[in-house]
Enzyme design. Structure first.
Site, PDB file in Angstrom:
ATOM      1  N   TYR A 191      12.186  31.525   6.288  1.00  0.00           N
ATOM      2  CA  TYR A 191      10.864  32.131   6.583  1.00  0.00           C
ATOM      3  C   TYR A 191      10.771  32.298   8.044  1.00  0.00           C
ATOM      4  O   TYR A 191      11.129  31.395   8.938  1.00  0.00           O
ATOM      5  CB  TYR A 191       9.617  31.208   6.192  1.00  0.00           C
ATOM      6  CG  TYR A 191       9.376  31.202   4.604  1.00  0.00           C
ATOM      7  CD1 TYR A 191       8.913  32.439   4.121  1.00  0.00           C
ATOM      8  CD2 TYR A 191       9.528  30.187   3.818  1.00  0.00           C
ATOM      9  CE1 TYR A 191       8.855  32.390   2.640  1.00  0.00           C
ATOM     10  CE2 TYR A 191       9.328  30.058   2.557  1.00  0.00           C
ATOM     11  CZ  TYR A 191       8.992  31.381   1.798  1.00  0.00           C
ATOM     12  OH  TYR A 191       8.839  31.242   0.383  1.00  0.00           O
ATOM     13  N   LYS A 200       0.883  -1.212  -0.037  1.00  0.00           N
ATOM     14  CA  LYS A 200      -0.095   0.026   0.008  1.00  0.00           C
ATOM     15  C   LYS A 200       0.974   1.338   0.176  1.00  0.00           C
ATOM     16  O   LYS A 200       2.091   1.086   0.245  1.00  0.00           O
ATOM     17  CB  LYS A 200      -0.924   0.187   1.287  1.00  0.00           C
ATOM     18  CG  LYS A 200      -0.134   0.174   2.528  1.00  0.00           C
ATOM     19  CD  LYS A 200      -1.156  -0.065   3.753  1.00  0.00           C
ATOM     20  CE  LYS A 200      -0.500  -0.243   4.932  1.00  0.00           C
ATOM     21  NZ  LYS A 200      -1.240  -0.890   6.143  1.00  0.00           N
ATOM     22  N   ARG A 222     -11.190  -0.385  14.795  1.00  0.00           N
ATOM     23  CA  ARG A 222     -11.115   0.433  13.244  1.00  0.00           C
ATOM     24  C   ARG A 222     -11.959   0.003  12.182  1.00  0.00           C
ATOM     25  O   ARG A 222     -12.936   0.417  12.132  1.00  0.00           O
ATOM     26  CB  ARG A 222      -9.678   0.279  12.739  1.00  0.00           C
ATOM     27  CG  ARG A 222      -9.376   0.988  11.549  1.00  0.00           C
ATOM     28  CD  ARG A 222      -7.925   1.245  11.179  1.00  0.00           C
ATOM     29  NE  ARG A 222      -7.274   0.073  10.727  1.00  0.00           N
ATOM     30  CZ  ARG A 222      -5.891  -0.131  10.382  1.00  0.00           C
ATOM     31  NH1 ARG A 222      -5.320   1.028  10.542  1.00  0.00           N
ATOM     32  NH2 ARG A 222      -5.407  -1.470   9.990  1.00  0.00           N
ATOM     33  N   HIS A 270      -6.329  -7.221  13.020  1.00  0.00           N
ATOM     34  CA  HIS A 270      -5.145  -6.531  12.821  1.00  0.00           C
ATOM     35  C   HIS A 270      -4.762  -6.044  14.449  1.00  0.00           C
ATOM     36  O   HIS A 270      -5.391  -5.985  15.206  1.00  0.00           O
ATOM     37  CB  HIS A 270      -5.448  -4.926  12.238  1.00  0.00           C
ATOM     38  CG  HIS A 270      -4.094  -4.182  11.813  1.00  0.00           C
ATOM     39  ND1 HIS A 270      -3.022  -4.924  11.100  1.00  0.00           N
ATOM     40  CD2 HIS A 270      -3.787  -3.043  11.998  1.00  0.00           C
ATOM     41  CE1 HIS A 270      -2.058  -4.170  11.129  1.00  0.00           C
ATOM     42  NE2 HIS A 270      -2.367  -2.742  11.460  1.00  0.00           N
ATOM     43  N   CYS A 308      11.554  25.106   3.364  1.00  0.00           N
ATOM     44  CA  CYS A 308      10.426  25.801   2.699  1.00  0.00           C
ATOM     45  C   CYS A 308       9.760  24.646   1.714  1.00  0.00           C
ATOM     46  O   CYS A 308      10.123  23.571   1.763  1.00  0.00           O
ATOM     47  CB  CYS A 308      11.247  26.745   1.621  1.00  0.00           C
ATOM     48  SG  CYS A 308      12.386  27.819   2.660  1.00  0.00           S
ATOM     49  N   ARG A 363       0.986 -10.705   7.344  1.00  0.00           N
ATOM     50  CA  ARG A 363       0.839  -9.421   6.175  1.00  0.00           C
ATOM     51  C   ARG A 363       1.950  -8.581   6.488  1.00  0.00           C
ATOM     52  O   ARG A 363       1.807  -7.957   7.571  1.00  0.00           O
ATOM     53  CB  ARG A 363      -0.440  -8.373   6.311  1.00  0.00           C
ATOM     54  CG  ARG A 363      -1.799  -9.417   6.092  1.00  0.00           C
ATOM     55  CD  ARG A 363      -3.043  -8.529   6.443  1.00  0.00           C
ATOM     56  NE  ARG A 363      -3.041  -7.767   7.773  1.00  0.00           N
ATOM     57  CZ  ARG A 363      -3.529  -8.157   8.689  1.00  0.00           C
ATOM     58  NH1 ARG A 363      -4.180  -9.358   8.420  1.00  0.00           N
ATOM     59  NH2 ARG A 363      -3.347  -7.467   9.590  1.00  0.00           N
ATOM     60  N   ASP A 393      10.263  24.013  -1.282  1.00  0.00           N
ATOM     61  CA  ASP A 393      11.136  23.275  -2.224  1.00  0.00           C
ATOM     62  C   ASP A 393      12.591  23.062  -2.008  1.00  0.00           C
ATOM     63  O   ASP A 393      13.538  22.731  -2.761  1.00  0.00           O
ATOM     64  CB  ASP A 393      10.967  24.070  -3.705  1.00  0.00           C
ATOM     65  CG  ASP A 393       9.527  24.380  -3.993  1.00  0.00           C
ATOM     66  OD1 ASP A 393       8.756  23.541  -3.876  1.00  0.00           O
ATOM     67  OD2 ASP A 393       9.110  25.528  -4.205  1.00  0.00           O
TER      68      ASP A 393
HETATM   69  C1  PLP Z   1      -0.223  -1.783   6.979  1.00  0.00           C
HETATM   70  C2  PLP Z   1      -0.988  -2.811   7.319  1.00  0.00           C
HETATM   71  C3  PLP Z   1      -0.369  -3.765   7.262  1.00  0.00           C
HETATM   72  C4  PLP Z   1       1.680  -3.984   7.344  1.00  0.00           C
HETATM   73  O1  PLP Z   1       1.757  -3.340   8.807  1.00  0.00           O
HETATM   74  P1  PLP Z   1       3.225  -3.536   8.991  1.00  0.00           P
HETATM   75  O2  PLP Z   1       3.405  -2.828  10.414  1.00  0.00           O
HETATM   76  O3  PLP Z   1       3.695  -2.442   7.934  1.00  0.00           O
HETATM   77  O4  PLP Z   1       4.035  -4.622   8.739  1.00  0.00           O
HETATM   78  C5  PLP Z   1      -0.552  -5.139   7.661  1.00  0.00           C
HETATM   79  N1  PLP Z   1      -2.229  -5.131   7.847  1.00  0.00           N
HETATM   80  C6  PLP Z   1      -2.936  -4.139   7.762  1.00  0.00           C
HETATM   81  C7  PLP Z   1      -4.455  -4.340   8.013  1.00  0.00           C
HETATM   82  C8  PLP Z   1      -2.367  -2.974   7.531  1.00  0.00           C
HETATM   83  O5  PLP Z   1      -3.405  -1.911   7.670  1.00  0.00           O
END
Ligand code: PLP
Length: 376
Positions: free
Chosen positions: A265, A36, A134, A164, A312, A221, A314
């Site tokens: 700035y 992602k 979530r 998660h 800044c 994951r 850029d």
């Molecule tokens: C982003 C995400 C992951 C990966 O998490 P890491 O900490 O980068 O390994 C796994 N599962 C879900 C649902 C996520 O949103």
């Protein structure tokens, strides 16, 4: 080559990180490559292709644009969208053979209505909420979760379910207890639907995979560890896992700033003595967080150079007093050998994830093969 602001990405290091983590995981768990957010800034297509070469055929993304972009680039295998997709995108999900997370029962019902217009079934996986609050079905009621999963398994092509972990990166007693509790809830729902023999059952992120491998999952994951960073700055990574990305820029000009003069700035930096400063063509529009102003450092020719004044849009300025022979065109390291994204993040109270994801589109991605280079 336009040496303004660019990142160098070592795909062979990502592959190496994959192989090292592969060995850490129990044999019963496969890896889903989390790509992602443009693979945390590393380039999702390039990373997915590199992982595919290592035998990875399952990928996870955050949204339908990322998913369809990967398909267009020829990425095969499973692509799972981990979060909400508007249900009017159902045909796009179907045509691209993308697996959608079901974030709630209400969502499942709405997506089902859209599925009726399609020639076949959508691939889906249920999210379970085991404590993060979530997305997902409330896993405090495993029997209820089991019933809902069963109901939609008949209606969709349901390939699995996942949860998660939200504190798996922290080893305080309280966090460890909480994570074990999350896994226990997950296990109970898994038992309810064991007979369905769903292929995709997963609860581990990078942090989870380091310490919580005793779970009913068939997949982990993995995101951040593939890119060689830590889920939390306190963590230690398995030996050999290293960052794959460096971020470089260049010196545009060097000048003297006299005692009492200010920089940038808002005039937030004032020279306490005469210093030498360099102007560097990278700014917050390139993704260098403005929070680094007067806080972080970069490295030039191996020397540390503190950022002075506000970053800044850029450009930014750095104190290069004492760096011998520094001149226009010298390479500047924002992230690299001397400073990881985790270290830069720690200086400004954020995490490596945010530093990486923030590197913007206008920063050129260059792919290199450092491991190969080192070995020859
Ligand atoms: C982003 C995400 C992951 C990966 O998490 P890491 O900490 O980068 O390994 C796994 N599962 C879900 C649902 C996520 O949103």
């Amino acid at each position: 080559m336009i040496n303004r602001s660019w990142v160098e990405i070592d795909l062979s290091q990502i592959k190496e990180n994959y192989r090292i983590y592969r060995k850490q995981l129990p044999q019963d768990k496969k890896i889903m490559g989390v790509v992602k957010a443009d693979a945390y800034g590393h380039g999702d297509i390039m990373v997915a292709k590199a992982l595919a070469e290592e035998g990875c055929s399952d990928f996870a993304v955050s949204n339908i644009s990322e998913a369809s972009g990967l398909r267009k680039a020829g990425i095969k295998g499973q692509i799972l969208i981990l979060g909400y997709t508007p249900v009017n995108c159902a045909s796009m999900l179907y045509e691209n053979d993308i697996t959608q997370a079901l974030v709630s029962e209400e969502y499942a019902e709405a997506l089902l209505k859209e599925q009726e217009k399609l020639p076949g079934k959508l691939k889906v996986q249920f999210a379970l909420d085991t404590g993060m609050n979530r997305i997902g079905l409330d896993a405090d009621d495993p029997v209820g979760c089991g019933r809902i999963i069963r109901k939609y398994a008949e209606k969709f092509e349901l390939t699995g379910f996942f949860t998660h972990l939200c504190v798996a990166d922290t080893d305080t007693e309280e966090c460890v207890e909480f994570t074990k509790g999350q896994i226990e809830k997950f296990r109970k729902t898994a038992q309810e639907v064991e007979d369905l023999k769903l292929p995709y059952v997963h609860c581990l992120n990078s942090a989870g995979g380091m310490w919580y491998n005793d779970n009913p999952g068939t997949f982990a994951r993995l995101g951040i560890v593939l890119y060689g960073l830590k889920p939390d700055n306190e963590n230690t990574l398995p030996d050999g896992i290293r960052p794959a990305l460096s971020w470089k820029s260049t010196v545009a000009m060097v000048k003297e700033i006299h005692k009492g003069e200010t920089v940038g700035y808002g005039r937030t930096y004032r020279a306490a003595k005469t210093i030498k400063a360099a102007t560097i063509p990278t700014g917050y529009a390139d993704g260098l967080l403005r929070r680094t102003s007067n806080l972080s450092c970069v490295y030039i020719n191996g020397y540390k150079a503190p950022i002075i004044g506000r970053v800044c849009m850029d450009q930014f300025m750095a104190d290069v007093t004492g760096i011998p022979d520094i001149r226009m065109g010298d390479e500047v390291e924002i992230i690299g050998e001397n400073q990881t994204a985790d270290e830069l993040a720690a200086q400004i109270g954020t995490i490596g994830y945010e530093v990486l994801c923030n590197i913007s589109k206008r920063v050129e991605r260059r792919y290199i093969d450092l491991i190969h280079f080192k070995n020859t």
